[in-house]
Enzyme design. Structure first.
Site, PDB file in Angstrom:
ATOM      1  N   CYS A 119      -4.705  -8.366  -0.478  1.00  0.00           N
ATOM      2  CA  CYS A 119      -4.164  -9.561   0.169  1.00  0.00           C
ATOM      3  C   CYS A 119      -4.088  -9.360   1.685  1.00  0.00           C
ATOM      4  CB  CYS A 119      -2.815  -9.948  -0.448  1.00  0.00           C
ATOM      5  SG  CYS A 119      -2.355 -11.644  -0.067  1.00  0.00           S
TER       6      CYS A 119
ATOM      7  N   HIS B  27      -3.808 -10.316  -6.243  1.00  0.00           N
ATOM      8  CA  HIS B  27      -2.824  -9.245  -6.405  1.00  0.00           C
ATOM      9  C   HIS B  27      -3.007  -8.522  -7.751  1.00  0.00           C
ATOM     10  CE1 HIS B  27      -0.198  -9.520  -2.876  1.00  0.00           C
ATOM     11  NE2 HIS B  27      -0.527 -10.801  -2.871  1.00  0.00           N
TER      12      HIS B  27
ATOM     13  N   GLU C 179      -2.245  -5.560  -8.502  1.00  0.00           N
ATOM     14  CA  GLU C 179      -1.106  -4.685  -8.830  1.00  0.00           C
ATOM     15  C   GLU C 179      -0.044  -5.448  -9.622  1.00  0.00           C
ATOM     16  OE1 GLU C 179      -1.413  -6.238  -6.068  1.00  0.00           O
ATOM     17  OE2 GLU C 179       0.557  -6.799  -5.304  1.00  0.00           O
TER      18      GLU C 179
END
Ligand code: MN
Length: 239
Positions: free
Chosen positions: A114, A216, A218
């Site tokens: 990001c 994202h 993660e």
């Protein structure tokens, strides 16, 4: 030995008054959890100012994960702030840019997520649309209102890229960004695009593993294994 993955922390002022408050270094835990789940050792790096000290930090690490966060001060890429720019803090930007310069010059693998993807682009001479309202055509919803791990839009991936090898030519991802990559930095290629052509993945063609993703992974990793191959490939490249 598992690879050590440095994660630059960000700064946040907490408290209601300058005398009662304090600046804290922080990292969203999703980033360190993702590294640890995928076979690496996360190492949180505090914001420093001296180049020599930042280089010492870098040399402790086998790879660098550039995390998500606030917008980057446009003065640092030669532009004035547009009215829809979000919060910025140049101390953090300058630190991360220096760390990224050193990671590139020392051939350390980089995964930018990001803001981290945008920062990588800026370090290499690119820029961003400061807000998607400045995007030249209509665009999809990139600030999703759904559970944070939920995929809400599709990306098309260039088959011969790092992302293509991992995921094939299409993938569904989550989306939490109001900025997007505009001009690409030197030797960067856009390897993934949303259906509105917003850039969702970049790769530096002159290094084995320097990759940026606009979504994202993660956070998605907290709810499924779909993004595990991305983190495992990053950590394997750091061995
Ligand atoms: Mn998106």
């Amino acid at each position: 030995m598992k690879p050590i993955i440095g994660i630059p922390t960000h700064l946040m002022f907490i408290g209601s008054s300058p005398s009662g408050g304090k600046e804290i270094s922080y990292c969203n835990e999703d980033f360190s959890l993702a590294i640890s789940k995928s076979g690496g050792i996360p190492l949180l790096l505090p914001t420093l100012e001296s180049n020599e000290d930042i280089l010492s930090q870098l040399l402790l690490c086998d790879g660098i994960l550039l995390p998500g966060g606030d917008d980057i001060n446009p003065l640092l890429y030669g532009e004035e702030p547009s009215s829809n720019l979000g919060e910025v803090y140049s101390r953090v930007d300058q630190y991360e840019m220096t760390l990224t310069h050193f990671a590139l010059s020392h051939n350390k693998p980089i995964l930018g997520i990001c803001r981290g993807c945008q920062l990588l682009n800026i370090v290499l001479g690119g820029n961003v649309y400061q807000d998607l309202s400045e995007y030249p055509t209509t665009h999809l919803k990139h600030s999703q209102k759904a559970r944070r791990y939920e995929a809400t839009h599709t990306i098309n991936i260039q088959p011969d890229s790092l992302l293509g090898v991992l995921f094939g030519n299409s993938l569904e991802v989550n989306s939490f960004h109001h900025q997007a990559i505009h001009n690409l930095g030197k030797n960067l290629v856009a390897t993934a695009h949303a259906k509105d052509n917003v850039i969702e993945g970049i790769q530096l063609m002159t290094k084995p593993f320097v990759l940026g993703v606009q979504w994202h992974p993660e956070i998605m990793l907290g709810n499924s294994h779909a993004m595990l191959p991305l983190f495992q490939a990053f950590i394997n490249s750091c061995k």
